[in-house]
Design a protein around this motif. Sequence first.
Motif, PDB file in Angstrom:
ATOM      1  N   UNK B 236       5.251 -41.987 -37.050  1.00 51.11           N
ATOM      2  CA  UNK B 236       6.620 -42.297 -37.464  1.00 51.11           C
ATOM      3  C   UNK B 236       6.943 -41.813 -38.872  1.00 51.11           C
ATOM      4  N   UNK B 237       5.946 -41.301 -39.570  1.00 49.43           N
ATOM      5  CA  UNK B 237       6.153 -40.976 -40.984  1.00 49.43           C
ATOM      6  C   UNK B 237       6.503 -39.518 -41.220  1.00 49.43           C
ATOM      7  N   UNK B 238       6.063 -39.015 -42.342  1.00 54.42           N
ATOM      8  CA  UNK B 238       6.457 -37.681 -42.775  1.00 54.42           C
ATOM      9  C   UNK B 238       5.960 -36.583 -41.842  1.00 54.42           C
ATOM     10  N   UNK B 239       4.887 -36.862 -41.113  1.00 56.85           N
ATOM     11  CA  UNK B 239       4.335 -35.825 -40.247  1.00 56.85           C
ATOM     12  C   UNK B 239       4.726 -36.000 -38.789  1.00 56.85           C
ATOM     13  N   UNK B 240       5.637 -36.925 -38.507  1.00 57.94           N
ATOM     14  CA  UNK B 240       5.952 -37.200 -37.104  1.00 57.94           C
ATOM     15  C   UNK B 240       6.642 -36.003 -36.463  1.00 57.94           C
ATOM     16  N   UNK B 290      -2.044 -33.674 -43.290  1.00 62.28           N
ATOM     17  CA  UNK B 290      -1.825 -35.109 -43.119  1.00 62.28           C
ATOM     18  C   UNK B 290      -2.999 -35.918 -43.617  1.00 62.28           C
ATOM     19  N   UNK B 291      -4.201 -35.336 -43.457  1.00 60.42           N
ATOM     20  CA  UNK B 291      -5.391 -36.053 -43.876  1.00 60.42           C
ATOM     21  C   UNK B 291      -5.479 -36.236 -45.375  1.00 60.42           C
ATOM     22  N   UNK B 292      -4.846 -35.323 -46.107  1.00 61.46           N
ATOM     23  CA  UNK B 292      -4.979 -35.388 -47.561  1.00 61.46           C
ATOM     24  C   UNK B 292      -3.700 -35.883 -48.205  1.00 61.46           C
ATOM     25  N   UNK B 293      -2.742 -36.276 -47.399  1.00 61.94           N
ATOM     26  CA  UNK B 293      -1.408 -36.617 -47.895  1.00 61.94           C
ATOM     27  C   UNK B 293      -1.377 -37.945 -48.622  1.00 61.94           C
ATOM     28  N   UNK B 294      -2.070 -38.954 -48.066  1.00 59.65           N
ATOM     29  CA  UNK B 294      -1.952 -40.298 -48.619  1.00 59.65           C
ATOM     30  C   UNK B 294      -2.905 -40.505 -49.792  1.00 59.65           C
ATOM     31  N   UNK B 295      -2.526 -41.368 -50.748  1.00 57.59           N
ATOM     32  CA  UNK B 295      -3.428 -41.634 -51.874  1.00 57.59           C
ATOM     33  C   UNK B 295      -4.694 -42.348 -51.406  1.00 57.59           C
ATOM     34  N   UNK B 296      -5.804 -42.089 -52.087  1.00 58.19           N
ATOM     35  CA  UNK B 296      -7.054 -42.716 -51.668  1.00 58.19           C
ATOM     36  C   UNK B 296      -7.453 -43.889 -52.545  1.00 58.19           C
ATOM     37  N   UNK B 297      -6.826 -44.062 -53.694  1.00 59.72           N
ATOM     38  CA  UNK B 297      -7.169 -45.190 -54.543  1.00 59.72           C
ATOM     39  C   UNK B 297      -5.910 -45.997 -54.794  1.00 59.72           C
TER      40      UNK B 297
END
Lengths: 288, 297
Positions: B236-240, B290-297
């Motif tokens: 549903x997000x930016x990559x939908x 998509x795998x690297x899109x979201x923050x990890x910390x």
Amino acid sequence: MLFYNHSSKSVVSLSQICALVILVVDKQPNKKSFRKEDAMEEKKERGFTRRAILKNAAGMAVAGAALSPIKTGAGEQKKRRLGMVIDLRKCTGCGACSVACKEMWDVPTGKWRSWVKVVEKGEFPNVKTLFLRRLCMQCDNAPCLRNCPTKATFNDPDTGIVRIDPDKCITCKYCLWNCPYGARFINPQKQLADGTVGPRADKCDFCYPKVMRGENPACVDACPYGAITFGDLDDPESEVSRLIKTEKVTRMKPELGTEPKVYYIGWDDALLDAKVDSENEEERRNVA
Amino acid sequence: MNAQVLYDIKNVLDMSWNIPLYFYFTGLSAGSFILSTLAYVFGVEKFRPLGKLGVVTAFLLLTVAPLFLIFDLADPLLFVRLFWNFNPTSPISWGTVFLTVYPIVCLFYAYYIWVGNMPRAKIFGALGIPSALLVHGYTGWILAAVMPHELWYNPMMPLLFLVSAIVSGIALMIVLMWGANFVLPENEQYTPELFSDMGKLLVGSIAVDLFLVASELLILSGGTHAAQEHVALLTTGAFSGWFVGVELVLGAFIPLALLLVMRKSVTAHVVASLLVMLGILAMRYVVVMGGIYLPIV
């Protein structure tokens, strides 16, 4: 007296600040003072002031005695596992540590070896600002090291510091993806062995050249509150070992099994759970 | 918890298109090679026309693919260091070996096909199959070994990559066969029956691919916060748009419908294949970016 925080639109009272200060000061087990003057005094006793180090730069005198490579009877250097304890209760987010680091190693604009994450927790009137100093955790079981295709990232056997060999790094950026702490970056202007400048992976290396001269990392000396302690984790007599044994210490994301060597006193889970409160998605995802 | 980040730094850069394109090209190459071996190694005679076409395509694609990697480096000429520095625990190091072995095996296999030495062709084809699988499967390992990124860090990733490679390889072969018929109309070997048979292979492999994608989403939906955020990002997000719109609808459901309903039509097969190729390209994009899109910390 009230203070208004524009970014979070919350109000903090002077009495709350005073209470916070008293609380922090009161928590010191040996009643070490919070004031800069006392921190400086203490550092003078330990011989760790910058002036002392500069004066004794040629020989490794009192300033570096605790950190210089200890020679065993056979003349070999004792292997150390250097780590850091950061007391977040003393941290005010001034960023002196990060500025000193940036200045010492010419870290380019937009890249940071060390920086402070600022989090606001709670809702008015119960609001608190938290600071988290972020840097390379110098993991004993580092994913960056395991996955580097050329072994450019390696664990220095004498100090336990995770270092990068610029002569092997190919800037594939795999280590950047692999770091769970976001500590790495590509430095487009890294100083190379032949005197030229080029892109290489880079990160905090506990000021390895300084450590080999028996000095402290730049951040340890720069912190006005003495919040950062540095030493040999394997030495039971060192200050870091003492702090780890006596204080409630936490490491960042310990469940990942990376075995970081940077410990925090005064950890709050909000430091990692905090979200970016923004309507703008670009802004939301461009934080860490 | 009511906590907001007031200030933080993001050191890691976004990814360029180089990496998804590299994965796409090695996938096409591996898929084409496997199809080429169907007749020459496994003896499935009806796919014999694919032999030469498959191996030539596989080799050409593989000469182009590493260029994407080399130009992704901040200093491209540093790539040579991969040849004299090896880390046994790093998938990228293994990849250097596979990317060297596979083209050599490919060349030998192609040579023996052209010369007509079928037993030797069979041997090198048989050696080439694991090489092809590894040359693409290792890219799945590259992602699966990255712990902080929840979309990648599961055993499904290498398998998903391999099946996507087969899917895109079959689709590419269909398109190339049609192209060969178009350019050389007197060529008789790419018959409508062959298109039909390839279509059946394509339907089967798309089905397996969809099953794996669904499994991955299912596992992630029940995982950590970060894993669930990734599912939301994709669905549903930016990559939908890329994931649901291109990879699933355009790239899988519509081609499946075309292939199942219009089984005899060569045009339907070609259109479906083009859509599938687009869908698999979208899959590489979604997985990597998509795998690297979201923050990890």
